[in-house]
Design a protein around this motif. Structure first.
Motif, PDB file in Angstrom:
ATOM      1  N   THR A 182       0.832  -1.208   0.000  1.00 24.81           N
ATOM      2  CA  THR A 182       0.000   0.000   0.000  1.00 24.81           C
ATOM      3  C   THR A 182       0.863   1.254   0.000  1.00 24.81           C
ATOM      4  O   THR A 182       0.606   2.198  -0.747  1.00 24.81           O
ATOM      5  N   SER A 183       1.888   1.276   0.853  1.00 28.56           N
ATOM      6  CA  SER A 183       2.748   2.461   0.906  1.00 28.56           C
ATOM      7  C   SER A 183       3.644   2.567  -0.325  1.00 28.56           C
ATOM      8  O   SER A 183       3.957   3.667  -0.788  1.00 28.56           O
ATOM      9  N   ALA A 184       4.023   1.427  -0.884  1.00 26.38           N
ATOM     10  CA  ALA A 184       4.924   1.449  -2.049  1.00 26.38           C
ATOM     11  C   ALA A 184       4.229   1.890  -3.324  1.00 26.38           C
ATOM     12  O   ALA A 184       4.840   2.544  -4.189  1.00 26.38           O
ATOM     13  N   GLN A 185       2.935   1.570  -3.453  1.00 25.92           N
ATOM     14  CA  GLN A 185       2.261   1.801  -4.728  1.00 25.92           C
ATOM     15  C   GLN A 185       2.046   3.279  -5.045  1.00 25.92           C
ATOM     16  O   GLN A 185       1.744   3.629  -6.189  1.00 25.92           O
ATOM     17  N   ALA A 186       2.222   4.151  -4.048  1.00 28.08           N
ATOM     18  CA  ALA A 186       2.050   5.583  -4.302  1.00 28.08           C
ATOM     19  C   ALA A 186       3.195   6.155  -5.133  1.00 28.08           C
ATOM     20  O   ALA A 186       3.113   7.299  -5.592  1.00 28.08           O
ATOM     21  N   THR A 191       5.768   3.753 -14.845  1.00 22.88           N
ATOM     22  CA  THR A 191       6.265   5.092 -14.521  1.00 22.88           C
ATOM     23  C   THR A 191       6.628   5.143 -13.042  1.00 22.88           C
ATOM     24  O   THR A 191       5.837   4.711 -12.189  1.00 22.88           O
ATOM     25  N   LEU A 192       7.813   5.642 -12.746  1.00 26.91           N
ATOM     26  CA  LEU A 192       8.285   5.742 -11.371  1.00 26.91           C
ATOM     27  C   LEU A 192       8.233   7.195 -10.911  1.00 26.91           C
ATOM     28  O   LEU A 192       8.507   8.118 -11.682  1.00 26.91           O
ATOM     29  N   PHE A 193       7.891   7.402  -9.624  1.00 25.94           N
ATOM     30  CA  PHE A 193       7.789   8.751  -9.073  1.00 25.94           C
ATOM     31  C   PHE A 193       8.677   8.885  -7.846  1.00 25.94           C
ATOM     32  O   PHE A 193       8.789   7.962  -7.041  1.00 25.94           O
ATOM     33  N   ALA A 194       9.298  10.042  -7.696  1.00 20.16           N
ATOM     34  CA  ALA A 194      10.051  10.350  -6.477  1.00 20.16           C
ATOM     35  C   ALA A 194       9.139  10.935  -5.411  1.00 20.16           C
ATOM     36  O   ALA A 194       9.447  10.907  -4.219  1.00 20.16           O
TER      37      ALA A 194
END
Length: 251
Positions: free
Chosen positions: A168-172, A182-185
């Motif tokens: 759950t925390s990782a998927q943000a 797509t990866l987000f910082a």
């Protein structure tokens, strides 16, 4: 000024008002002759104020998403203060039993790792006779949250999923759409989903208000009642608590 900012600034003023209320209280007079519950609750309340301050500071720095551990800790502090106000010495005995078990586990882990520690303290804790208590079940946060209020367990579990290293925390921080990853910082939420961190100060004021309300029951004459009612009204707790899933039902 947008609605989110207005709500959070109102909440922050409420947190400041509660801090001033604590500072203006002199003396702190316990409601009961046995002050053990009062003493522990004060330590938890002081910690709750610091957690709330951390939430606001992080939110103001653009880290509202990352306040989940603080929100969860604040929720747990509020629940335990409620428990102390409800069960008094029975809650204290139960907490001491849990501490004794935790200390024993820590000692076993330290021994296994070859880590030195003062054995006198560990021996004293282990040798203390603490009677069993029917309220010990509430050392388990699942049981305690259910007792405080029906929605609280779901809220606590939700905050735990956001606070811990879970899917759950990782998927943000990533999205896979149409075969493209797509990866987000920075945390990214799908359109239409209100990020919980946006209202982090509101979460903090609601939780701290309930912690203060419970601690007030441990003060002789409950001197904070009128002030807390006004703070709650000014902070918009009743009208805006529905914006967040982290508002406890402790009363």
């Amino acid at each position: 000024m947008d609605e989110v900012q207005t709500v959070n600034e109102r909440a922050t003023r409420g947190l400041e008002a509660m801090a001033l209320l604590v500072e203006a209280t002199d003396p702190f007079t316990p409601a009961h002759e046995d002050t053990s519950a009062f003493q522990i609750a004060w330590g938890l309340l002081a910690g709750a104020h610091r957690q709330a301050a951390a939430v606001v500071l992080m939110h103001d720095k653009g880290l509202g998403h990352d306040t989940a551990p603080n929100r969860r800790a604040l929720l747990e502090h509020a629940a335990r203060i409620w428990w102390l106000a409800e069960d008094g010495p029975d809650a204290v005995i139960s907490m001491n039993r849990a501490l004794q078990r935790s200390q024993a586990a820590l000692r076993r882990a330290a021994d296994a790792a070859g880590i030195p520690y003062p054995t006198e303290i560990a021996d004293a804790v282990a040798a203390t006779e603490i009677p069993s208590n029917r309220r010990e079940v509430y050392n388990n946060f699942t049981q305690l949250m259910q007792r405080v209020g029906a929605p609280l367990l779901a809220i606590w579990l939700s905050e735990s999923m956001a606070a811990h290293p879970t899917l759950t925390s990782a998927q943000a921080f990533s999205r896979f759409e149409d075969g493209v990853l797509t990866l987000f910082a920075e945390p990214d939420y799908p359109q239409g989903i209100d990020p919980p961190g946006h209202y982090a100060p509101l979460v903090a004021v609601v939780l701290l208000w309930h912690a203060m309300n419970s601690f007030n029951r441990l003060l002789a004459g409950e001197p904070w009642t009128a002030a807390l009612q006004q703070i709650g009204k000014d902070a918009g707790i009743e009208e805006t608590a529905s914006r967040t899933a982290a508002a406890p039902t402790v009363t």
